[in-house]
Scaffold this motif. Structure first.
Motif: not given
Length: 117
Positions: A32-38, A60-69, A74-79
């Motif tokens: 499921x995580x793999x599918x999210x990456x794609x 493709x990998x750069x797009x994945x990195x952008x979304x992960x960042x 968002x998590x840093x802001x919430x924290x």
């Protein structure tokens, strides 16, 4: 005359096919995580297509990195917000224990001041 260069959507599907065996070897939750990456390159399809690259998997990998960042930001802001709230609550609790949380009223002891509120 037909198209000589595949669309980037076709490139994404081709890459997903190439990684199919790897995906199948993953546990269900990791699949499921793999599918999210794609999903990321599909979100950034225009940028991937615009950045003509001889190795399309890099886009493709750069797009994945952008979304992960973005997710990390968002998590840093919430924290930060939660930390601020917790620190604020902790300060108020310390002030209550010390008897300093309530405004001074002349002639009343700290215990009486708390009861007066």
């Amino acid at each position: 005359m037909g198209r000589t260069v595949p669309t980037f959507t076709m490139v994404i599907h081709e890459q997903e096919s190439r990684w199919k065996k790897f995906r199948e070897a993953l546990r269900k939750e990791d699949q499921e995580i793999f599918d999210e990456l794609f999903r990321a390159p599909k979100i950034h399809l225009a940028a991937c297509a615009y950045a003509v690259n001889p190795i399309p998997f890099e886009n493709i990998v750069m797009s994945m990195l952008v979304e992960e960042r973005k997710a990390i930001a968002v998590l840093e802001h919430k924290l930060t917000e939660l930390t601020r709230l917790v620190n604020g609550c902790g300060k108020a609790a310390d002030e209550i224990e010390d008897g300093n949380a309530f405004p001074e009223r002349p002639g009343l002891r700290a215990e009486d001041q708390r009861m007066a509120l």
